[in-house]
Scaffold this motif. Structure first.
Motif, PDB file in Angstrom:
ATOM      1  N   SER A   1      28.571  38.356  33.731  1.00 31.04           N
ATOM      2  CA  SER A   1      27.667  37.267  34.087  1.00 31.04           C
ATOM      3  C   SER A   1      28.463  35.968  34.090  1.00 31.04           C
ATOM      4  O   SER A   1      29.460  35.828  33.382  1.00 31.04           O
ATOM      5  N   GLY A   2      28.019  35.025  34.922  1.00 29.93           N
ATOM      6  CA  GLY A   2      28.633  33.714  34.992  1.00 29.93           C
ATOM      7  C   GLY A   2      29.534  33.489  36.185  1.00 29.93           C
ATOM      8  O   GLY A   2      29.912  32.355  36.462  1.00 29.93           O
ATOM      9  N   ALA A   3      29.907  34.556  36.897  1.00 36.52           N
ATOM     10  CA  ALA A   3      30.844  34.416  38.019  1.00 36.52           C
ATOM     11  C   ALA A   3      30.149  33.848  39.248  1.00 36.52           C
ATOM     12  O   ALA A   3      29.018  34.213  39.553  1.00 36.52           O
ATOM     13  N   GLY A   4      30.838  32.983  39.939  1.00 31.49           N
ATOM     14  CA  GLY A   4      30.358  32.492  41.225  1.00 31.49           C
ATOM     15  C   GLY A   4      30.684  33.503  42.316  1.00 31.49           C
ATOM     16  O   GLY A   4      31.376  34.499  42.082  1.00 31.49           O
ATOM     17  N   GLU A   5      30.201  33.230  43.498  1.00 29.86           N
ATOM     18  CA  GLU A   5      30.493  34.106  44.635  1.00 29.86           C
ATOM     19  C   GLU A   5      31.932  33.893  45.090  1.00 29.86           C
ATOM     20  O   GLU A   5      32.481  32.803  44.980  1.00 29.86           O
ATOM     21  N   GLY A   6      32.545  34.934  45.601  1.00 35.57           N
ATOM     22  CA  GLY A   6      33.844  34.809  46.249  1.00 35.57           C
ATOM     23  C   GLY A   6      35.035  34.648  45.321  1.00 35.57           C
ATOM     24  O   GLY A   6      36.094  34.218  45.774  1.00 35.57           O
ATOM     25  N   TRP A   7      34.889  34.983  44.063  1.00 29.64           N
ATOM     26  CA  TRP A   7      36.050  34.882  43.177  1.00 29.64           C
ATOM     27  C   TRP A   7      37.100  35.891  43.611  1.00 29.64           C
ATOM     28  O   TRP A   7      36.792  36.926  44.170  1.00 29.64           O
ATOM     29  N   GLU A   8      38.378  35.549  43.340  1.00 29.25           N
ATOM     30  CA  GLU A   8      39.450  36.458  43.751  1.00 29.25           C
ATOM     31  C   GLU A   8      40.238  37.040  42.589  1.00 29.25           C
ATOM     32  O   GLU A   8      40.913  38.046  42.751  1.00 29.25           O
ATOM     33  N   SER A   9      40.156  36.402  41.416  1.00 31.91           N
ATOM     34  CA  SER A   9      40.844  36.985  40.271  1.00 31.91           C
ATOM     35  C   SER A   9      40.034  36.761  39.000  1.00 31.91           C
ATOM     36  O   SER A   9      39.170  35.887  38.935  1.00 31.91           O
ATOM     37  N   LEU A  10      40.357  37.587  38.007  1.00 35.92           N
ATOM     38  CA  LEU A  10      39.602  37.641  36.767  1.00 35.92           C
ATOM     39  C   LEU A  10      40.559  37.758  35.591  1.00 35.92           C
ATOM     40  O   LEU A  10      41.551  38.491  35.669  1.00 35.92           O
ATOM     41  N   ALA A  11      40.254  37.038  34.534  1.00 34.77           N
ATOM     42  CA  ALA A  11      40.945  37.217  33.254  1.00 34.77           C
ATOM     43  C   ALA A  11      39.851  37.419  32.209  1.00 34.77           C
ATOM     44  O   ALA A  11      38.985  36.562  32.048  1.00 34.77           O
TER      45      ALA A  11
END
Length: 127
Positions: free
Chosen positions: A19-29
């Motif tokens: 939860s909390g992610a915006g649309e179109g993110w490309e990477s994650l930590a």
């Protein structure tokens, strides 16, 4: 040696229950926290090409079995678990990196004073 299926399932689960992610993110930590021998939760960030950084977490009850399965694929029964695991994932090329912290409970800890530095420190640089 860790099981590729276990890390793939873990990354997929972290994303599906995030939860909390915006649309179109490309990477994650995502930082996975342990309290002794138990999974204690997650926190992290997604990064978009536009420069947006969003604070995220994955629902503990949903990812606990995946975290446990990954830990069991890496550690033998009775071995001490790390205090934290950092999972970095690049959605565009599918690359990932996993970093273990065995003793420093303050590593990757976010505070009001360091949140800007931490989110840059955690940003995946997988190329």
């Amino acid at each position: 040696m860790p099981n590729d299926d276990a890390i793939s399932s873990l990354i997929r689960g972290l994303i599906e229950h995030m939860s909390g992610a915006g649309e179109g993110w490309e990477s994650l930590a995502m930082v996975i926290n342990f309290d002794g021998d138990r999974f204690a939760g997650t926190h992290g960030y997604t990064y978009s090409p536009s420069g947006e950084i969003a604070a995220v977490a994955s629902r503990p009850s949903a990812v606990r079995p995946l975290v446990n399965a990954y830990a069991e694929s890496y550690y033998k029964p009775g071995e001490a678990l790390p205090v934290k695991i950092l999972v970095q994932f690049d959605r565009t090329n599918g690359e990932y990196e996993v970093t273990f912290e065995d003793s420093d409970t303050s590593r990757w800890k976010v505070t009001p004073q360091n949140y800007q530095e931490i989110r840059e420190e955690l940003r995946p640089k997988l190329d």
